[in-house]
Design an enzyme around this catalytic site. Sequence first.
Site, PDB file in Angstrom:
ATOM      1  N   GLU A  58       0.824  -1.207   0.000  1.00  0.00           N
ATOM      2  CA  GLU A  58       0.000   0.000   0.000  1.00  0.00           C
ATOM      3  C   GLU A  58       0.861   1.262   0.000  1.00  0.00           C
ATOM      4  O   GLU A  58       0.589   2.222  -0.734  1.00  0.00           O
ATOM      5  CB  GLU A  58      -0.914   0.015   1.235  1.00  0.00           C
ATOM      6  CG  GLU A  58      -1.816  -1.183   1.353  1.00  0.00           C
ATOM      7  CD  GLU A  58      -1.223  -2.276   2.233  1.00  0.00           C
ATOM      8  OE1 GLU A  58      -1.958  -2.807   3.079  1.00  0.00           O
ATOM      9  OE2 GLU A  58      -0.025  -2.594   2.066  1.00  0.00           O
ATOM     10  N   CYS A  81      -2.429  -3.334   7.420  1.00  0.00           N
ATOM     11  CA  CYS A  81      -2.116  -3.474   8.847  1.00  0.00           C
ATOM     12  C   CYS A  81      -2.407  -2.172   9.576  1.00  0.00           C
ATOM     13  O   CYS A  81      -2.350  -1.077   8.998  1.00  0.00           O
ATOM     14  CB  CYS A  81      -0.662  -3.881   9.035  1.00  0.00           C
ATOM     15  SG  CYS A  81       0.538  -2.653   8.487  1.00  0.00           S
ATOM     16  N   THR A 167       9.258 -42.949 -11.717  1.00  0.00           N
ATOM     17  CA  THR A 167      10.095 -41.756 -11.584  1.00  0.00           C
ATOM     18  C   THR A 167      11.533 -41.994 -12.001  1.00  0.00           C
ATOM     19  O   THR A 167      12.287 -41.040 -12.181  1.00  0.00           O
ATOM     20  CB  THR A 167      10.090 -41.262 -10.127  1.00  0.00           C
ATOM     21  OG1 THR A 167      10.666 -42.278  -9.288  1.00  0.00           O
ATOM     22  CG2 THR A 167       8.675 -40.974  -9.661  1.00  0.00           C
ATOM     23  N   ARG A 190       9.967 -23.305  -7.774  1.00  0.00           N
ATOM     24  CA  ARG A 190      10.991 -23.052  -6.761  1.00  0.00           C
ATOM     25  C   ARG A 190      11.058 -21.572  -6.395  1.00  0.00           C
ATOM     26  O   ARG A 190      11.194 -21.213  -5.228  1.00  0.00           O
ATOM     27  CB  ARG A 190      12.363 -23.505  -7.271  1.00  0.00           C
ATOM     28  CG  ARG A 190      12.563 -25.004  -7.340  1.00  0.00           C
ATOM     29  CD  ARG A 190      13.943 -25.342  -7.892  1.00  0.00           C
ATOM     30  NE  ARG A 190      14.200 -26.780  -7.922  1.00  0.00           N
ATOM     31  CZ  ARG A 190      15.306 -27.326  -8.356  1.00  0.00           C
ATOM     32  NH1 ARG A 190      16.297 -26.562  -8.839  1.00  0.00           N
ATOM     33  NH2 ARG A 190      15.464 -28.639  -8.341  1.00  0.00           N
ATOM     34  N   THR A 202      18.141 -38.774  -1.955  1.00  0.00           N
ATOM     35  CA  THR A 202      18.108 -38.084  -3.247  1.00  0.00           C
ATOM     36  C   THR A 202      19.389 -37.283  -3.467  1.00  0.00           C
ATOM     37  O   THR A 202      19.916 -37.214  -4.580  1.00  0.00           O
ATOM     38  CB  THR A 202      16.881 -37.161  -3.320  1.00  0.00           C
ATOM     39  OG1 THR A 202      15.698 -37.960  -3.325  1.00  0.00           O
ATOM     40  CG2 THR A 202      16.902 -36.303  -4.578  1.00  0.00           C
ATOM     41  N   LEU A 210      19.243 -27.635  -6.190  1.00  0.00           N
ATOM     42  CA  LEU A 210      18.003 -27.053  -5.662  1.00  0.00           C
ATOM     43  C   LEU A 210      17.976 -25.534  -5.745  1.00  0.00           C
ATOM     44  O   LEU A 210      17.440 -24.865  -4.872  1.00  0.00           O
ATOM     45  CB  LEU A 210      17.753 -27.506  -4.216  1.00  0.00           C
ATOM     46  CG  LEU A 210      17.634 -29.011  -3.973  1.00  0.00           C
ATOM     47  CD1 LEU A 210      17.285 -29.292  -2.522  1.00  0.00           C
ATOM     48  CD2 LEU A 210      16.617 -29.654  -4.903  1.00  0.00           C
ATOM     49  N   GLY A 272      13.038 -37.618  -2.511  1.00  0.00           N
ATOM     50  CA  GLY A 272      12.551 -38.644  -3.403  1.00  0.00           C
ATOM     51  C   GLY A 272      11.319 -39.383  -2.925  1.00  0.00           C
ATOM     52  O   GLY A 272      10.558 -38.888  -2.074  1.00  0.00           O
ATOM     53  N   PRO A 273      11.112 -40.616  -3.451  1.00  0.00           N
ATOM     54  CA  PRO A 273       9.874 -41.346  -3.218  1.00  0.00           C
ATOM     55  C   PRO A 273       9.627 -41.694  -1.757  1.00  0.00           C
ATOM     56  O   PRO A 273       8.476 -41.748  -1.326  1.00  0.00           O
ATOM     57  CB  PRO A 273      10.029 -42.597  -4.084  1.00  0.00           C
ATOM     58  CG  PRO A 273      11.489 -42.709  -4.385  1.00  0.00           C
ATOM     59  CD  PRO A 273      12.007 -41.323  -4.396  1.00  0.00           C
ATOM     60  N   THR A 274      10.664 -41.917  -0.976  1.00  0.00           N
ATOM     61  CA  THR A 274      10.476 -42.209   0.449  1.00  0.00           C
ATOM     62  C   THR A 274       9.984 -40.977   1.190  1.00  0.00           C
ATOM     63  O   THR A 274       9.061 -41.048   2.010  1.00  0.00           O
ATOM     64  CB  THR A 274      11.791 -42.721   1.072  1.00  0.00           C
ATOM     65  OG1 THR A 274      12.205 -43.904   0.386  1.00  0.00           O
ATOM     66  CG2 THR A 274      11.598 -43.038   2.550  1.00  0.00           C
TER      67      THR A 274
END
Length: 341
Positions: A58, A81, A167, A190, A202, A210, A272-274
């Site tokens: 604002e 606020c 995968t 991301r 992974t 990442l 990963g998958p776990t």
Amino acid sequence: MDRALESAEEVRGRTAPNPSVGAVVVAGAGGAGETGAAAGSRRWFAGATAPPGGPHAEVTALRDAGEQARGGTLYVTLEPCAHHGRTPPCTEAILAAGIRRVVVALEDPDPLVAGRGIDQLRAAGLEVEVGVAAAAAGDQLAGYLKHRRTGRPWVVLKLAASLDGRTAAPDGTSRWITGAAAREDVHRLRARSDAILVGAGTVRIDDPSLTVRLPAGDPCFRSPEQQPLRVVLGRAPVGAAVLPALEIGGDLGEVLDHLGEAGVLQLLVEGGPTVAHAFHQGGLVDRYVLYLAPTLFGGDDGRPLFAGPGAPTMELVWRGHVRSVTSLEGDLRVELSPLDG
């Protein structure tokens, strides 16, 4: 309000623990306006929340509008606020600017706000309308809203697989299942997140960095200083590309509590998958984003989306809403939410 939402989108992932808010001032008839050739050429002025310590949306829009704000209308995606925090109250700036009408998408659930901003503006004689584009603003601010209500981040689980749900190949190779457009979309996902989480397995297998890797000039570009927090469940090997990272273990609920205390509003879980199975089975996922490639492994020995026991009967399978399906140059992006999400 659509323009305010666009402004907010431009800063998503860069304002935590503050919400990514957008605002637009529509000039009033009583404003002094600009002078010279620019006089009358602008009728609206947009702003977005700056990183912590900087002005809120604002204030940015009001400063841009200057005297043209007097008698005008302010559109904002979240309630202004009315308290002193890192910056003075936005309601004071709105009143000082001479705004006549305020249109708010959502009331702020933060206990320090929670209707006080709206009440203060109405008490000062301003016309205040609430609920315009509330659904769109709610989607955009989902991380902030959950964080203020529960103390935990909004959890997005990202998965990439073949159409038969695999995968990776039996030998562990997985690059690349999806194409360039889908991988670019992941970088945008991301960029809208405050932290990215993977398991130590992974990290050992894929050694991901990442990071957000988009060209300068892209709206989602992130410099090295603006990268999301990288989180590893367990210990990353020495020299891993993900380092430096927060290495953490223990109960996933406690992990989410810790990240929430650190100001993370949106957490992107990349596997990963776990790890995916643990978040899914724990009911900790708020949004699923699946990238599906027109690829078939053609057997049952490839690695699945989830590693662990699934629903034992049809009565216990997870069911949700398909929120969107998007084509990305041959791949499909499917977004799902729980039935109550």
